[in-house]
Design a protein around this motif. Sequence first.
Motif, PDB file in Angstrom:
ATOM      1  N   TYR A   1     -10.167  11.559   4.565  1.00  0.00           N
ATOM      2  CA  TYR A   1      -9.311  10.375   4.628  1.00  0.00           C
ATOM      3  C   TYR A   1      -9.493   9.696   5.983  1.00  0.00           C
ATOM      4  O   TYR A   1      -9.680  10.367   7.003  1.00  0.00           O
ATOM      5  CB  TYR A   1      -7.847  10.776   4.432  1.00  0.00           C
TER       6      TYR A   1
ATOM      7  N   HIS B   1       0.096   9.125   5.804  1.00  0.00           N
ATOM      8  CA  HIS B   1       0.444  10.462   5.313  1.00  0.00           C
ATOM      9  C   HIS B   1       1.333  11.208   6.301  1.00  0.00           C
ATOM     10  O   HIS B   1       2.418  11.681   5.964  1.00  0.00           O
ATOM     11  CB  HIS B   1      -0.843  11.256   5.028  1.00  0.00           C
ATOM     12  N   TRP B   2       0.896  11.297   7.561  1.00  0.00           N
ATOM     13  CA  TRP B   2       1.655  12.105   8.537  1.00  0.00           C
ATOM     14  C   TRP B   2       2.893  11.366   9.035  1.00  0.00           C
ATOM     15  O   TRP B   2       3.919  11.989   9.327  1.00  0.00           O
ATOM     16  CB  TRP B   2       0.750  12.556   9.676  1.00  0.00           C
TER      17      TRP B   2
ATOM     18  N   ALA C   1       5.386  11.787   6.391  1.00  0.00           N
ATOM     19  CA  ALA C   1       5.842  13.187   6.367  1.00  0.00           C
ATOM     20  C   ALA C   1       6.967  13.384   7.397  1.00  0.00           C
ATOM     21  O   ALA C   1       7.984  14.018   7.107  1.00  0.00           O
ATOM     22  CB  ALA C   1       4.679  14.128   6.642  1.00  0.00           C
TER      23      ALA C   1
ATOM     24  N   LEU D   1      10.093  11.587   6.196  1.00  0.00           N
ATOM     25  CA  LEU D   1      10.706  12.344   5.088  1.00  0.00           C
ATOM     26  C   LEU D   1      11.418  13.589   5.593  1.00  0.00           C
ATOM     27  O   LEU D   1      12.440  13.995   5.037  1.00  0.00           O
ATOM     28  CB  LEU D   1       9.632  12.734   4.065  1.00  0.00           C
TER      29      LEU D   1
ATOM     30  N   ARG E   1     -12.134   7.662  -1.832  1.00  0.00           N
ATOM     31  CA  ARG E   1     -11.405   8.847  -1.347  1.00  0.00           C
ATOM     32  C   ARG E   1     -12.105  10.139  -1.700  1.00  0.00           C
ATOM     33  O   ARG E   1     -12.861  10.176  -2.663  1.00  0.00           O
ATOM     34  CB  ARG E   1     -10.022   8.900  -2.003  1.00  0.00           C
TER      35      ARG E   1
ATOM     36  N   LEU F   1       3.929  12.587  -6.803  1.00  0.00           N
ATOM     37  CA  LEU F   1       4.519  12.340  -5.487  1.00  0.00           C
ATOM     38  C   LEU F   1       4.666  10.836  -5.249  1.00  0.00           C
ATOM     39  O   LEU F   1       5.711  10.359  -4.793  1.00  0.00           O
ATOM     40  CB  LEU F   1       3.654  12.956  -4.384  1.00  0.00           C
TER      41      LEU F   1
ATOM     42  N   LEU G   1       8.121   8.929  -4.697  1.00  0.00           N
ATOM     43  CA  LEU G   1       8.313   8.250  -3.401  1.00  0.00           C
ATOM     44  C   LEU G   1       8.677   6.780  -3.614  1.00  0.00           C
ATOM     45  O   LEU G   1       9.323   6.166  -2.763  1.00  0.00           O
ATOM     46  CB  LEU G   1       7.036   8.347  -2.560  1.00  0.00           C
TER      47      LEU G   1
ATOM     48  N   ILE H   1       7.197  18.542  -2.543  1.00  0.00           N
ATOM     49  CA  ILE H   1       6.531  18.492  -1.238  1.00  0.00           C
ATOM     50  C   ILE H   1       6.320  19.916  -0.714  1.00  0.00           C
ATOM     51  O   ILE H   1       5.255  20.245  -0.175  1.00  0.00           O
ATOM     52  CB  ILE H   1       7.340  17.625  -0.239  1.00  0.00           C
TER      53      ILE H   1
ATOM     54  N   HIS I   1       3.449  21.225  -2.505  1.00  0.00           N
ATOM     55  CA  HIS I   1       2.237  20.558  -2.003  1.00  0.00           C
ATOM     56  C   HIS I   1       1.745  21.225  -0.712  1.00  0.00           C
ATOM     57  O   HIS I   1       0.557  21.518  -0.555  1.00  0.00           O
ATOM     58  CB  HIS I   1       2.598  19.089  -1.779  1.00  0.00           C
ATOM     59  N   ILE I   2       2.673  21.502   0.194  1.00  0.00           N
ATOM     60  CA  ILE I   2       2.295  22.122   1.472  1.00  0.00           C
ATOM     61  C   ILE I   2       1.759  23.536   1.218  1.00  0.00           C
ATOM     62  O   ILE I   2       0.714  23.943   1.756  1.00  0.00           O
ATOM     63  CB  ILE I   2       3.507  22.152   2.437  1.00  0.00           C
TER      64      ILE I   2
ATOM     65  N   PHE J   1      -2.220  25.155   1.967  1.00  0.00           N
ATOM     66  CA  PHE J   1      -2.593  26.381   2.699  1.00  0.00           C
ATOM     67  C   PHE J   1      -3.212  27.412   1.762  1.00  0.00           C
ATOM     68  O   PHE J   1      -4.121  28.142   2.148  1.00  0.00           O
ATOM     69  CB  PHE J   1      -1.386  26.939   3.458  1.00  0.00           C
TER      70      PHE J   1
ATOM     71  N   VAL K   1      -8.971  21.881   1.725  1.00  0.00           N
ATOM     72  CA  VAL K   1      -8.707  20.438   1.739  1.00  0.00           C
ATOM     73  C   VAL K   1      -8.073  19.956   3.042  1.00  0.00           C
ATOM     74  O   VAL K   1      -8.012  18.755   3.292  1.00  0.00           O
ATOM     75  CB  VAL K   1      -7.824  20.010   0.535  1.00  0.00           C
ATOM     76  N   LEU K   2      -7.600  20.887   3.880  1.00  0.00           N
ATOM     77  CA  LEU K   2      -6.884  20.451   5.092  1.00  0.00           C
ATOM     78  C   LEU K   2      -7.730  19.540   5.990  1.00  0.00           C
ATOM     79  O   LEU K   2      -7.228  18.526   6.491  1.00  0.00           O
ATOM     80  CB  LEU K   2      -6.344  21.665   5.849  1.00  0.00           C
TER      81      LEU K   2
ATOM     82  N   ARG L   1      -9.708  17.375   5.276  1.00  0.00           N
ATOM     83  CA  ARG L   1      -9.782  16.001   4.745  1.00  0.00           C
ATOM     84  C   ARG L   1      -8.682  15.126   5.350  1.00  0.00           C
ATOM     85  O   ARG L   1      -8.828  13.911   5.462  1.00  0.00           O
ATOM     86  CB  ARG L   1      -9.545  16.014   3.228  1.00  0.00           C
ATOM     87  N   MET L   2      -7.556  15.775   5.683  1.00  0.00           N
ATOM     88  CA  MET L   2      -6.378  15.023   6.119  1.00  0.00           C
ATOM     89  C   MET L   2      -6.043  15.277   7.584  1.00  0.00           C
ATOM     90  O   MET L   2      -5.277  14.533   8.194  1.00  0.00           O
ATOM     91  CB  MET L   2      -5.209  15.438   5.211  1.00  0.00           C
TER      92      MET L   2
HETATM   93  C1  HEM Z   1       6.135  15.628   3.798  1.00  0.00           C
HETATM   94  C2  HEM Z   1       5.635  14.945   2.924  1.00  0.00           C
HETATM   95  C3  HEM Z   1       4.254  14.897   2.331  1.00  0.00           C
HETATM   96  C4  HEM Z   1       3.923  14.083   1.306  1.00  0.00           C
HETATM   97  C5  HEM Z   1       4.863  13.097   0.584  1.00  0.00           C
HETATM   98  C6  HEM Z   1       2.513  14.261   1.028  1.00  0.00           C
HETATM   99  C7  HEM Z   1       1.813  13.574   0.038  1.00  0.00           C
HETATM  100  C8  HEM Z   1       0.462  13.608  -0.141  1.00  0.00           C
HETATM  101  C9  HEM Z   1      -0.307  12.770  -1.053  1.00  0.00           C
HETATM  102  C10 HEM Z   1       0.304  11.730  -1.996  1.00  0.00           C
HETATM  103  C11 HEM Z   1      -1.617  13.077  -0.886  1.00  0.00           C
HETATM  104  C12 HEM Z   1      -2.799  12.417  -1.603  1.00  0.00           C
HETATM  105  C13 HEM Z   1      -3.528  11.536  -0.606  1.00  0.00           C
HETATM  106  C14 HEM Z   1      -2.703  10.335  -0.191  1.00  0.00           C
HETATM  107  O1  HEM Z   1      -2.501   9.461  -1.011  1.00  0.00           O
HETATM  108  O2  HEM Z   1      -2.270  10.262   0.977  1.00  0.00           O
HETATM  109  C15 HEM Z   1      -1.690  14.122   0.108  1.00  0.00           C
HETATM  110  C16 HEM Z   1      -2.846  14.717   0.538  1.00  0.00           C
HETATM  111  C17 HEM Z   1      -2.879  15.832   1.340  1.00  0.00           C
HETATM  112  N1  HEM Z   1      -1.797  16.428   1.994  1.00  0.00           N
HETATM  113 FE1  HEM Z   1       0.092  15.840   1.922  1.00  0.00          FE
HETATM  114  N2  HEM Z   1       2.016  15.217   1.870  1.00  0.00           N
HETATM  115  C18 HEM Z   1       3.039  15.638   2.689  1.00  0.00           C
HETATM  116  C19 HEM Z   1       2.951  16.602   3.678  1.00  0.00           C
HETATM  117  C20 HEM Z   1       1.864  17.395   3.903  1.00  0.00           C
HETATM  118  C21 HEM Z   1       1.801  18.517   4.820  1.00  0.00           C
HETATM  119  C22 HEM Z   1       2.959  19.004   5.729  1.00  0.00           C
HETATM  120  C23 HEM Z   1       0.570  19.039   4.736  1.00  0.00           C
HETATM  121  C24 HEM Z   1       0.051  20.232   5.511  1.00  0.00           C
HETATM  122  C25 HEM Z   1      -0.289  21.300   4.986  1.00  0.00           C
HETATM  123  C26 HEM Z   1      -0.196  18.230   3.793  1.00  0.00           C
HETATM  124  C27 HEM Z   1      -1.511  18.392   3.445  1.00  0.00           C
HETATM  125  C28 HEM Z   1      -2.269  17.528   2.689  1.00  0.00           C
HETATM  126  C29 HEM Z   1      -3.707  17.641   2.465  1.00  0.00           C
HETATM  127  C30 HEM Z   1      -4.606  18.728   3.024  1.00  0.00           C
HETATM  128  C31 HEM Z   1      -4.087  16.573   1.636  1.00  0.00           C
HETATM  129  C32 HEM Z   1      -5.496  16.269   1.088  1.00  0.00           C
HETATM  130  C33 HEM Z   1      -5.543  16.878  -0.293  1.00  0.00           C
HETATM  131  C34 HEM Z   1      -6.786  16.563  -1.075  1.00  0.00           C
HETATM  132  O3  HEM Z   1      -7.525  15.624  -0.740  1.00  0.00           O
HETATM  133  O4  HEM Z   1      -7.017  17.258  -2.096  1.00  0.00           O
HETATM  134  N3  HEM Z   1       0.642  17.253   3.291  1.00  0.00           N
HETATM  135  N4  HEM Z   1      -0.413  14.440   0.545  1.00  0.00           N
END
Ligand code: HEM
Length: 178
Positions: free
Chosen positions: A10, A18-19, A22, A25, A76, A91, A95, A151, A154-155, A159, A170-171, A173-174
Amino acid sequence: MQLRDNAERYGLVSRLLHWGMALVLLWQLLSVAARVLLPDTAIDDFLWSTHRQTGFLLFVLIGFRIVWALANISRRPPSVSLAARLGHILLYVLLFAVPLLALVRQYGSGRAFEPFGIPLFSGFDGDSIAWMIQPASLAHGALGWTLFALIVGHILMAFWHRRQPGWTDVLPRMWGRN
Ligand code: HEM
Ligand code: HEM
């Protein structure tokens, strides 16, 4: 770092959204947790007083995020599974729907609403509008808790993917450089 996404990771805008969301939220979660766990305390009063405008901010951010996701959809990193794809879509849906329901209720209540000093609704005299209030009264809280539960899942999955031999980590990536 590139602004836009590519097939491996990303880009900067997706990561900031994203962050950044987060963190906001997390604040929103604290506000509802204080309401449930510490009712009628100074902490509850303070955090709960921010819930509506933080929710409005999240609604604006998810609007940008949906537009950005659509603009980057073909670039993506590919979803690792159908479950991951559906989970991310769900999600997005929550949201968007959770704050929308509450904002419609806020309008229908007839009370003025000025998040961050922006005169969004000026309020009106007379009866509140039942069809605008009922959906949120039925579903806003339950869907909000569902969102927080998803969520957490998802977290955990992010891991979990790291630890399973043969699965895509996947970590990177983000987060960080890969
Ligand atoms: C707190 C609210 C969070 C929400 C609403 C959220 C939502 C999302 C969404 C919708 C995606 C898909 C890509 C995008 O559209 O951005 C994504 C990707 C991802 N998130 Fe989160 N996320 C959150 C927190 C976290 C946290 C704390 C982590 C840490 C472990 C994390 C790790 C990732 C990773 C590694 C991806 C990439 C996944 C992939 O490409 O398969 N997320 N997240
Ligand atoms: C993504 C954004 C939001 C999330 C995740 C969220 C989450 C929640 C949750 C989980 C509850 C239930 C608390 C409990 O069980 O006591 C709740 C209640 C409430 N929220 Fe939100 N909220 C958001 C946005 C908003 C917005 C934009 C408004 C108003 C403009 C709002 C107004 C309220 C009100 C008045 C309640 C108490 C009544 C009820 O439970 O429906 N929320 N919210």
